[in-house]
Design a protein around this motif. Structure first.
Motif, PDB file in Angstrom:
ATOM      1  N   ILE A 104       0.873  -1.172   0.000  1.00  0.00           N
ATOM      2  CA  ILE A 104       0.000   0.000   0.000  1.00  0.00           C
ATOM      3  C   ILE A 104       0.912   1.224   0.000  1.00  0.00           C
ATOM      4  CG2 ILE A 104      -1.799   1.257   1.216  1.00  0.00           C
ATOM      5  CD1 ILE A 104      -2.548  -1.511   2.487  1.00  0.00           C
ATOM      6  N   ILE A 105       0.918   1.943  -1.108  1.00  0.00           N
ATOM      7  CA  ILE A 105       1.818   3.084  -1.261  1.00  0.00           C
ATOM      8  C   ILE A 105       1.028   4.364  -1.020  1.00  0.00           C
ATOM      9  CG2 ILE A 105       3.379   4.289  -2.822  1.00  0.00           C
ATOM     10  CD1 ILE A 105       3.756   1.564  -4.242  1.00  0.00           C
ATOM     11  N   LEU A 106       1.475   5.127  -0.035  1.00  0.00           N
ATOM     12  CA  LEU A 106       0.839   6.384   0.340  1.00  0.00           C
ATOM     13  C   LEU A 106       1.526   7.512  -0.417  1.00  0.00           C
ATOM     14  CD1 LEU A 106       0.699   5.759   4.188  1.00  0.00           C
ATOM     15  CD2 LEU A 106      -0.882   5.005   2.423  1.00  0.00           C
ATOM     16  N   SER A 125     -10.439  -0.577   2.507  1.00  0.00           N
ATOM     17  CA  SER A 125     -11.312  -1.590   3.103  1.00  0.00           C
ATOM     18  C   SER A 125     -11.300  -2.926   2.367  1.00  0.00           C
ATOM     19  CB  SER A 125     -12.743  -1.065   3.211  1.00  0.00           C
ATOM     20  OG  SER A 125     -13.289  -0.853   1.931  1.00  0.00           O
ATOM     21  N   GLN A 126     -11.039  -2.931   1.087  1.00  0.00           N
ATOM     22  CA  GLN A 126     -11.050  -4.175   0.320  1.00  0.00           C
ATOM     23  C   GLN A 126      -9.653  -4.750   0.077  1.00  0.00           C
ATOM     24  OE1 GLN A 126     -13.999  -5.669  -0.492  1.00  0.00           O
ATOM     25  NE2 GLN A 126     -14.855  -4.025   0.744  1.00  0.00           N
ATOM     26  N   LEU A 127      -8.641  -4.122   0.658  1.00  0.00           N
ATOM     27  CA  LEU A 127      -7.275  -4.581   0.434  1.00  0.00           C
ATOM     28  C   LEU A 127      -6.894  -5.680   1.426  1.00  0.00           C
ATOM     29  CD1 LEU A 127      -5.482  -1.164  -0.185  1.00  0.00           C
ATOM     30  CD2 LEU A 127      -6.445  -2.756  -1.859  1.00  0.00           C
ATOM     31  N   ASN A 128      -5.857  -6.413   1.077  1.00  0.00           N
ATOM     32  CA  ASN A 128      -5.332  -7.462   1.938  1.00  0.00           C
ATOM     33  C   ASN A 128      -4.858  -6.849   3.259  1.00  0.00           C
ATOM     34  OD1 ASN A 128      -3.803  -9.432   3.236  1.00  0.00           O
ATOM     35  ND2 ASN A 128      -2.708 -10.037   1.393  1.00  0.00           N
ATOM     36  N   PRO A 129      -5.407  -7.278   4.394  1.00  0.00           N
ATOM     37  CA  PRO A 129      -5.048  -6.674   5.675  1.00  0.00           C
ATOM     38  C   PRO A 129      -3.608  -6.942   6.110  1.00  0.00           C
ATOM     39  CG  PRO A 129      -6.514  -8.537   6.003  1.00  0.00           C
ATOM     40  CD  PRO A 129      -6.428  -8.303   4.533  1.00  0.00           C
ATOM     41  N   ASP A 130      -2.922  -7.856   5.453  1.00  0.00           N
ATOM     42  CA  ASP A 130      -1.531  -8.149   5.811  1.00  0.00           C
ATOM     43  C   ASP A 130      -0.514  -7.317   5.036  1.00  0.00           C
ATOM     44  OD1 ASP A 130      -1.984 -10.102   7.816  1.00  0.00           O
ATOM     45  OD2 ASP A 130      -2.450 -11.567   6.263  1.00  0.00           O
ATOM     46  N   GLU A 131      -0.997  -6.451   4.147  1.00  0.00           N
ATOM     47  CA  GLU A 131      -0.070  -5.618   3.366  1.00  0.00           C
ATOM     48  C   GLU A 131       0.514  -4.503   4.235  1.00  0.00           C
ATOM     49  OE1 GLU A 131       1.149  -6.454   0.655  1.00  0.00           O
ATOM     50  OE2 GLU A 131      -0.316  -7.940   0.030  1.00  0.00           O
ATOM     51  N   HIS A 132       1.710  -4.075   3.862  1.00  0.00           N
ATOM     52  CA  HIS A 132       2.439  -3.045   4.599  1.00  0.00           C
ATOM     53  C   HIS A 132       2.316  -1.697   3.903  1.00  0.00           C
ATOM     54  CE1 HIS A 132       4.554  -5.726   7.410  1.00  0.00           C
ATOM     55  NE2 HIS A 132       4.403  -6.616   6.438  1.00  0.00           N
TER      56      HIS A 132
END
Length: 92
Positions: free
Chosen positions: A41-43, A62-69
């Protein structure tokens, strides 16, 4: 910091908090999100857009993989946590 950790730790905060990234004691407003090539997840800071509130941010992830950094602007700057400063969430 993983998305699931961020969501859990900010669950009780006001949705009006503004999202920033703090690097080298400088805060950068987060106005966009992208997915990296392997799901990071790039901010992104785009000064032409308003910074995201916590509610807006959570709706977008909300629909992204919760384990992503979280990463900032590029995949080399990984974010490991955050702190609160008045009505701001400063990721760093």
């Amino acid at each position: 910091m993983r998305l699931i950790d961020f969501n859990t730790s900010t669950a009780d905060l006001s949705g009006s908090h503004i999202i920033y990234v703090e690097i080298n004691h400088q805060s950068h407003p987060i106005s966009e999100l992208n997915l990296g090539p392997t799901g990071q997840i790039i901010l992104i800071t785009n000064l032409k857009l308003k910074p995201l509130t916590l509610n807006q941010f959570q709706a977008r992830v909300s629909q992204l993989n919760p384990d992503e950094h979280f990463y900032y602007q590029d995949t080399d700057t990984r974010l490991f946590g955050y702190r609160l400063d008045h009505n701001n969430i400063l990721l760093g």
